[in-house]
Structure formats: C-alpha cells, structure tokens
Design a protein around this motif. Structure first.
Motif, mmCIF file in Angstrom:
data_model
loop_
_atom_site.group_PDB
_atom_site.id
_atom_site.type_symbol
_atom_site.label_atom_id
_atom_site.label_comp_id
_atom_site.label_asym_id
_atom_site.label_seq_id
_atom_site.Cartn_x
_atom_site.Cartn_y
_atom_site.Cartn_z
ATOM 1 N N VAL A 36 0.849 -1.192 0.000
ATOM 2 C CA VAL A 36 0.000 0.000 0.000
ATOM 3 C C VAL A 36 0.886 1.244 0.000
ATOM 4 O O VAL A 36 0.423 2.345 -0.298
ATOM 5 C CB VAL A 36 -0.988 0.023 1.176
ATOM 6 C CG1 VAL A 36 -1.995 -1.081 1.043
ATOM 7 C CG2 VAL A 36 -0.273 -0.050 2.505
ATOM 8 N N THR A 39 2.284 3.165 2.176
ATOM 9 C CA THR A 39 2.078 4.307 3.068
ATOM 10 C C THR A 39 2.893 4.051 4.329
ATOM 11 O O THR A 39 3.217 2.909 4.651
ATOM 12 C CB THR A 39 0.602 4.446 3.489
ATOM 13 O OG1 THR A 39 0.204 3.227 4.099
ATOM 14 C CG2 THR A 39 -0.279 4.750 2.316
ATOM 15 N N VAL A 81 -5.402 4.122 1.426
ATOM 16 C CA VAL A 81 -5.126 4.081 -0.007
ATOM 17 C C VAL A 81 -6.364 3.658 -0.787
ATOM 18 O O VAL A 81 -6.740 4.283 -1.778
ATOM 19 C CB VAL A 81 -3.970 3.096 -0.295
ATOM 20 C CG1 VAL A 81 -3.747 2.961 -1.784
ATOM 21 C CG2 VAL A 81 -2.717 3.579 0.379
#
Lengths: 526, 471
Positions: A317, A319, A402
């Motif tokens: 993802v 992040t 996300v």
C-alpha cells in the motif's frame, strides 16, 4: 552513527560459524547440546549492543571490507530500521531452538546443531548484508542447512517436502541472480547503498522488479507460489519449523522492502495493485484452507500464508502506516507462529501425532500448556492487547488510507483467523479427550524457559509498541520518500499507460544522449 | 633458447621419461611408481613458481604468457590429483601401472604444450599429442568389455572431429594467409566479406568442442565416462577440458559480440546447457550423470567467451580451474566408494553418511559447488561468468544459464539426498576407506570452499591473463 567499538554484525555472523566448526571436535551428545546452548546465549548477549541503535534514517553499525576488488564486491554490513528487529529475532531464536529440540531430536545430534548454527549465521547475514552479492550468498547459503533439517530430521514425507522446498526456493531465486548481474552492469556496482541512490529506466525497473519479486514471493510465500510451505512445515522438525516460520519467510518480505522498493520504485508503484490483489488472495485463501485442516501443523502453516499476506499488503500500500504495520507484523508473526510451532513440537513429543483429534481435551490436564496455547492463539488472531493486533491494525489503517475496497476485502481475513484459531483452541482445550494418557506431564522447567521469552514479547509489543515503532519509522520514511523523489525525477505517475512508461529514461541518461558510460573491467576493449 | 621459460613442461617431460625408464628396466617385476605423487606435487610447485614467466619461443609459435602459465599450474594440479586418486586402481594390473601413469603424464604434457601454442598447426599437434595417449588409456580396465567399447567410441569420434578440424584449418589458412593467432586478430571475420574463413574457423573450433564435450559433439562423453575405469574417467572428465578451454580462450580473442562465429558459440552454449542438464535428470549411473553435467558446464564456460571482453576471458579461465577442482573432488569420492572399481549408481550412495561421514560431506560440497551454490567456488565462477556476459548482446544466454541452475539442482541434490537421507542396504559390500583417503578428500573440499570464499587472489591471476590477451 552508532558504533560499539567492535564489529557487532560480523561477530553475530562468525560466532555461530566458528562454533559449528568447533562442534566437529566434540563427541558427547549432551555436551553438543550444552555447547550450542551456550553459543546461543552468547549470541543473544552479542545482540545487546544493537539496542544502542539510534532511531534515524541511515545505516548504523556499518562495516566495509574490500573482498573481491576485481569486481568491486565488498563485505558490507549494516542495519537500519528495516532489518534491526529481524537480526535480533534471529539471534534470540537460536538458544530457544536448542532448548525446544533438547529431547525432540534423538539422532545425529551433532549434525542437527551444526545445521542450526549455520542457519543462524546465514540468516543474520541476509538481514545485514548491503552488498548485492553478499546478500545473495547468504540468501542461498541458508538453503542447504534448511534442506538438511527437513530431509534428515523430518516426518515421514520428509524427502518429498525437502526437495520441494529446495526446488521452489532455488528456482525462484535464479532470476534474482540475473537481476543482480544486470544491476551491476547498468548501475556500475554491487553496493546496495550506492544503487539505491541511482535512478534506472522504467523498462529496466520493470524486468528487474519481476525477477526480484519472483524470488521474494516464493520465499514469503505468496499465493499461488505457497505450496511448498505447508509440506515443509508439516515435515520439518519443531526447531526447523520455528526458524522457517520466524526467520525464513521474513527474508522474502525483507527483500521487497530492502531491494524492490528502493531499486525499482516506479515498477513497484506500477505493480502495487497486482501485489495487493495477490496479498488479499493469500489472506483469504490461506484462511479458508486453514479452516478445513485436521492437522494442527498444517493449520498453522496455512495461517502463516494468510499472515504473510497481511505483511505484503502492508508493504505494497506504500504508506507510512502500512509499512510500519508490515515490519511490526513480520516481527509479530515470527514470535507468535514460532511459539505456536514450539508448542506443537512439545505436544507432539507426548502424543506422537499432529492430528487435532489425537490432541483433544487437554484443558483439564495440562493447564500451563493451555495457558500458552491460548495466549499465542489469541495473538495469532490479533486479539487486542497482543502484539499482532498492533501490526494488523496498522496494516489495515494503511490500506484504508489508499483504497477502501482493498481494506474491506482484507477484513474477512482477520475474521477467518479468529474462526480457525478459536476452532482449534476449542478442540484442544475442551474437546472430547481421545488419546490422553496419564503419563503426559504438563510443561517442565525447560519448556517454561523457552516459552516465557516469547510470551513476554507478545505482551510487551502488544501493550507498548511505541519504542519498536520509533526505531523503525525513520527508515521507512526514508525508503518511501526516496521512492517518491525518484519517481518524480523519472516523471512517472501512477495513471500512465504502460507503453508510455516504457519510454521513461532517467534524466542523466537523456543528457548523455545514449546509455550512460559505466567503467567496468574489460569493457574498454577495442 | 631460454630453458627457464619452459620449466613446467621440462619437468613434466622428465617425469614421463623417468616413468618410461622404470617401465623398461623393471619389466614384469614392476610394482608401480610409488614416488609419483611426490613428483607430481613438485610439478605443481614448479609450475606455480613460473607463473610470472613471459616470452616467445620457436619463431613465435610458442608463447609463454600469463594465460599459459595459469593453465599449466591448473593442468599440473589436475595431474597431481589424478595420480593420487589412481594410486591403487583396483581394475588395473600392478605391472601395467607404470605404463598407465606414463600415458597419463604424456597426455598432461601435451596439454601443457597446448596451453602455450600460439599458432594453429602447433595447436593441432599438441592436441593430438594429448589425445593419442588417452586413446590407449581408456580401455585399461581389467577385462571389461565396456571399456573397449568406450575406447573405440572415443577414437572414432576423435578421428572424425580431428579430420573436420584439420579441414577447417586449411580453409583458415587459405583465406587469411596466416596461422598465427596474433595475425588472425586483425583480419575480418564476417560471413559477407570472408565466408571461407568463418566456415573454416567454425570447423577448426569443432575439434575443441569435441574435447570440451559441447553440444552437439558430446555424445562420446557419458559413454566414455561410464565405460572406462573411475580413475581414468576422473582424468578424462577434467584435465583435457582445460586444454580445450585454454585454446578457446586464446582463439576467442579473435571474436567479438555480434559476429557469426560468436553467435554460433552462444547458440551451442545455450543448447549444451539445456540438453546436458535435461538428460542428466534421468541418469542412474553417477558417472553418466557427471558426463551430462560436464556437457552443461561446457555451455557455461562459453558465456565468458562470447562477451569478447577481458573480464569474460578471465571468467572463463577462472571457471575452468573451478570446474577442474569440483569435478575432481566429486570423482575422488566416487573412486573411493566404488567396490572393486565397479561403476557407482545413485543407490550405491545410500547411507554414505554412516559409512563415511567425511566423504559424504566432501561429496555434498562438490555437488553444491557443481550447482553453483554459494559459498562454494562454483558460485564465484558462475557469478563472474554471468556478470561478464551481461550487456554484451547475449542477455538471453545469461537468462538461459540461470534458469538452467534450477534444472541442475535436482540431479545434484539427488547425490546429496542419497548420501544423507536414504538408509543403507545392510547386505551391500562396502569399500574400505582409510582416514588418509578421507583427509585428501577433505583438502579438496576445503579448496573448493576456499576458492568460493576468497576467490580474489586466484581471480586476479586469471584477470591478468585475460587482459594480456586483448590489445
């Protein structure tokens, strides 16, 4: 920069190596166990200086020695937030593995401990190597001792399982070697820190990402390349399963973090949706299959596939929260699943069976065993207050940031974990006793000793995750921000069609008009 | 003439002459040359002491340079290990021993000359010198019919390929007007401009492909290994290949990527690796298995030759030494565990860890080295080959090579699997293994590991050799 005044990482690698040579000169079995245990405790003491790690983005405890000057291959070691806890976990597991196979392993004891020591050495090497060739050497060197652990001390199907393990992992990593060679030719060096600073064309990233991802995905393992794992886990001896689950699988996810994201950032973003989809497939598939297992070890093995799915989900993802969760989950899965395999090993020593039906209704007779079993089961299903809860929540939070749909798809995985673990626990604790015999004793002192550290870690990380997160998060910030910078410099953004992506070249190359000149030995010919 | 330059060859010749004298003088009472291992070890030392020698002899046809000296050390090392390995060959009558070793020494001497030959006709003569004594060696296996069959195959194949090679030589000579490799360097080698030369060179190379057992010249290889005695197979499988590699390294300084000859080499390399590995998968006889494995290794060596760089040539040179060491180690174990010199099948390896834990470990090290697993020499060699070949127009060959590792692992792992995980059949006879023999195996295995962990000093020698070849 931190420095303990002596090469900490080298000592962690060479102590088990030296000890494994020393084992050749020891004759009595009891002494072999004792000696390896002492080495394991020493290894844990040698790890202590690593707690001096100062949270920051850079590498620490760095060591560099020229090794093969003609090819610029260096012996380059260091740790950062991505690898720190993995090195620690590897070291801690060595004495615990010796203890948990104290009575489990009855034949060829010297060779067994020889393999354990080599494994530890190679695993520490993988997590601390910063030279691509050195990384690959450790990566492959760990195959042989692991193969022997399964093939010699394994269960009845050990030949099939060990060969499958070897073939899968080796076949997966052959293309990694091609990628390493390609990076050297295009980037001009094998040094990972230097390569991380360079930007490569999209086309190059595309192919190298695929080559590296194949190697790492087999190791993790990601659906549909996971079929070696249940076979290997079920057949491996207890200590083998512990190392396999706790350390080996993490090499794959560590590879993604250390190599795929920084070296092929644009390709990582490009392939992220696919990787997320595969991760979710692993989570759901692993969970569903685990639900139907009759064999305890197989159940835990499939649960590993699901848990590692959460780790890869967290990584891709891309992040801060997701990756933090992924690294924490790598550690947590190592602790929890490692401990579960130790428990399975000790109950196997009593019942000589891994079937659920043969190990039912132990709640009344083995309360201490059940205490640990319950604790690690709850941790495995990410019960609040345990370590896995923190990791899984972070991964899910990162995913929801996300893409909401990906998050929703992963949630049933967490519920499945509760279903299969609780079902197992219900049967083991309160089922109809089928084969219980009076002589089965509850945990003895040795078993308490090797389970306590794991239980402590479950609670410690569960209640106080702050210190661990502080250690890892600056490194993650570095990785993610370099990725973003490099992608911007390349002019890559997520919605580009593939044909357009393939045209992307780093600015330096365009300025030169052609392929950048790299000085390599022998290339100056004619 | 400077005798100092040719000391290794002279010493080898001296050994051969001494063997000849002993054979003639002692006649039927001969109990074999007990002194030979010592002499062979001195031979390695002599060759190693002349590593830095430089010079040309006999009107420039004989070139002593870094490459030739590197290979002379490797050849004398191979000869030394084979001699130690074949000391008590069970299938060889005692009175034939001295003659056997004389042939062996003569063949090694021919290979040493080959390493220095810098002109095509000299090359050809040296090649024949090394081959002829081998033709006589192969059938020496008691009264075994398979050994005679193997010898006939080897001679027939050898004769045909030599003829082809000689024919190619005539084309090269006719079209390029020189037989000196230095002279050939500056000529054009394209099919469009000089088709006769390209065809000629390809045919000439075929002679060495045959020695190297590169596809499609490999058919003799598994049959000969299987037929001849274990100890002779150990020699045939390793040392003559060094001779082929040194010539190919010397000749490929002529080649550069993209040329027709280079493309042919690359295609043959890919086929050789794949065919060798796939066929090895189904073998039961360990020597046949190693025969096919050497076919695939011949393909790997080609990786270094097609890139046309000094790094590539030195990688091939280094790999030749690694190949010699790991194969000799493997053959050494096979020769030790063979009962009465019989062939060893995979099932004969069962339970080796119990019969002789030391030899089992040596076998495991050599098998993993042959796969190319770190930290053995096999990995270092393969890494250098792959790294030198990337980005010179043959990336596909690199991919084929790494994928082949995945195929190869299965049959090499089989050796280890049988030795370590299969239980021994109690009724089977067991060969007596002394601790001294295990120690020699241990030294060989240690060399294989050491060359993998610290390849730098040896590789630097190979690199000097490679750089000296390319202007």
């Amino acid at each position: 920069m931190t420095d303990a005044g002596y090469p900490v990482l080298s000592s962690l690698i060479f102590l088990p190596l030296a000890a494994s040579v020393a084992l050749f000169f020891i004759r009595q079995d009891g002494f072999v166990r004792g000696f390896t245990l002492v080495v394991g405790i020493l290894e844990c003491l040698l790890v202590l200086p690593l707690f001096g790690y100062v949270p920051g983005g850079g590498y620490q405890f760095e060591e560099t020695v020229a090794w093969i000057p003609a090819w610029d291959i260096t012996y380059h070691l260091a740790v950062d937030g991505l690898s720190l806890f993995m090195v620690m976990l590897t070291a801690v597991l060595l004495p615990l593995c010796v203890l948990c196979s104290w009575t489990y392993i009855g034949k060829r004891i010297k060779e067994f401990h020889f393999c354990l020591l080599l494994m530890t050495s190679a695993c520490v090497g993988v997590f601390s190597a910063l030279d691509f060739v050195l990384f690959y050497i450790f990566w492959e060197a760990m195959l042989v001792p692991m193969y022997l652990l399964i093939a010699v001390w394994g269960g009845p199907e050990r030949k099939y399982a060990s060969i499958k393990f070897f073939l899968y992992t080796l076949a997966g990593s052959t293309l990694l070697l091609a990628a390493i060679v390609a990076f050297r030719t295009v980037g001009g060096t094998f040094d990972i820190t230097v390569l991380t600073g360079k930007t490569f064309s999209f086309q190059f990233q595309f192919w190298t990402f695929l080559a590296m991802a194949l190697a790492f995905a087999v190791k993790v393992p990601m659906f549909p390349l996971h079929t070696w794992l249940p076979a290997a886990h079920v057949q491996a001896p207890s200590a083998g399963s512990v190392i396999l689950a706790a350390v080996l699988l993490k090499m794959g996810t560590y590879g993604f973090l250390r190599l795929c994201l920084p070296l092929a950032p644009a390709a990582s973003v490009y392939f992220a949706p696919m990787m997320i989809a595969i991760s979710i497939a692993s989570i759901l598939y692993g969970g569903l299959i685990a639900l139907g297992q009759k064999d305890i070890k197989k159940l835990v093995a499939y649960s590993s596939v699901a848990h590692m799915g959460f780790v890869t989900l967290g990584i891709f993802v891309l992040t801060q929260r997701g990756v933090e969760g992924a690294i924490l989950q790598m550690l947590n899965h190592g602790i929890t699943t490692g401990a579960l395999f130790m428990l399975i090993g000790l109950i196997y020593e009593r019942s000589h069976s891994r079937e659920i039906v043969d190990n039912q209704g132990l709640g009344k007779c083995m309360p201490a065993f059940l205490f640990f079993w319950g604790l690690f089961s709850l941790s495995s299903l990410a019960f609040p207050g345990t370590n896995s809860f923190v990791g899984e929540v972070l991964v899910l939070a990162g995913t929801f940031e996300v893409n909401m749909w990906a998050g929703f798809l992963a949630i049933p995985g967490a519920m499945l974990a509760a279903a299969y673990m609780l079902r197992l626990m219900q049967k083991v604790a309160w089922g109809e006793p089928s084969s219980y015999k009076k002589k089965w004793s509850d945990l003895n002192g040795r078993e308490w000793i090797y389970l306590m550290p794991m239980a402590f870690l479950v609670f410690y990380i569960g209640f106080v995750p702050g210190p661990a997160l502080r250690m890892i998060s600056p490194s993650i910030t570095t990785v993610l921000s370099t990725m973003e910078q490099k992608n911007q410099a390349l002019g890559y953004h997520q919605d580009m069609p593939l044909a357009e992506c393939m045209q992307l070249e780093p600015a330096a190359r365009i300025a030169d008009g052609a392929a950048s000149p790299v000085s390599l030995p022998g290339k100056e010919r004619l | 003439m400077n005798f100092d330059l040719v000391m290794p060859e002279l010493f080898q010749l001296l050994v051969v002459v001494a063997l000849f004298v002993q054979s003639v003088v002692r006649g039927r009472d001969d109990t074999g040359p007990r002194w030979l291992p010592v002499a062979a070890i001195i031979g390695v030392a002599v060759a190693a002491s002349k590593l830095g020698a430089q010079g040309v002899l006999f009107e420039d046809v004989y070139r002593v340079d870094a490459l030739s000296q590197f290979f002379k050390v490797a050849i004398s090392l191979g000869f030394c290990v084979t001699v130690i390995n074949a000391q008590n060959q069970p299938t060889l009558e005692t009175q034939k021993r001295t003659d056997y070793f004389m042939m062996l020494g003569l063949s090694a001497w021919g290979l040493m000359l080959l390493a220095s030959a810098a002109e095509l006709i000299t090359l050809y003569l040296a090649l024949e010198l090394s081959s002829y004594s081998l033709y006589a060696l192969i059938p020496l296996r008691g009264n075994d019919r398979r050994a005679s069959e193997a010898a006939i195959k080897y001679i027939l194949f050898g004769a045909v390929v030599t003829a082809v090679s000689l024919y190619g030589l005539s084309y090269v000579m006719a079209s390029q007007h020189t037989t000196y490799i230095q002279g050939l360097l500056g000529k054009t080698w394209s099919m469009a401009e000089n088709p006769m030369a390209v065809v000629g060179l390809t045919l000439f190379l075929a002679g060495f492909f045959y020695k190297l057992a590169l596809f499609p010249f490999h058919f003799w290889c598994p049959d000969v290994y299987e037929g001849t005695s274990n100890e002779t197979a150990a020699y045939v499988a390793t040392v003559p290949k060094l001779g082929a590699v040194v010539v190919l390294v010397r000749l490929s300084s002529v080649l550069s990527p993209g040329m027709e000859v280079t493309n042919i080499l690359a295609i043959l390399a890919a086929l050789s690796m794949t065919v060798g590995n796939l066929t090895a998968l189904v073998q039961k006889d360990v020597k046949r298995l190693l025969g096919y494995s050497s076919v695939s290794h011949a393909g790997y060596v080609m990786l270094g030759l097609v890139s046309g760089t000094a790094a590539g040539l030195s990688a091939a040179t280094f790999y030749a030494l690694v190949y010699l060491l790991m194969n000799l180690t493997c053959f050494y174990v096979i020769s030790r565990i063979a009962v009465g010199g019989a062939n060893v099948t995979l099932t004969d390896l069962n339970g080796l860890y119990k019969k002789s834990p030391g030899l089992a470990l040596v076998l495991a090290v050599s098998a993993f080295a042959l796969v190319g697993l770190p930290p053995t020499a096999g990995f270092a060699g393969k890494l250098f080959l792959l790294a030198s070949a990337w980005d010179h127009g043959y990336n596909w060959l690199v991919i084929v090579a790494v994928l082949n590792t995945a195929i190869a692992i299965y049959y090499y792992l089989n050796l280890v699997r049988h030795a370590y995980t299969e239980e021994v059949d109690a009724a089977a006879p067991v060969a007596a293994i002394s601790s001294g023999q295990v120690a020699v195996g241990g030294i060989l295995a240690a060399c294989v590991l050491l060359l993998g962990v610290l390849p730098a000093p040896i590789y630097d020698l190979a690199f000097t050799a490679g750089k000296a070849l390319l202007p």
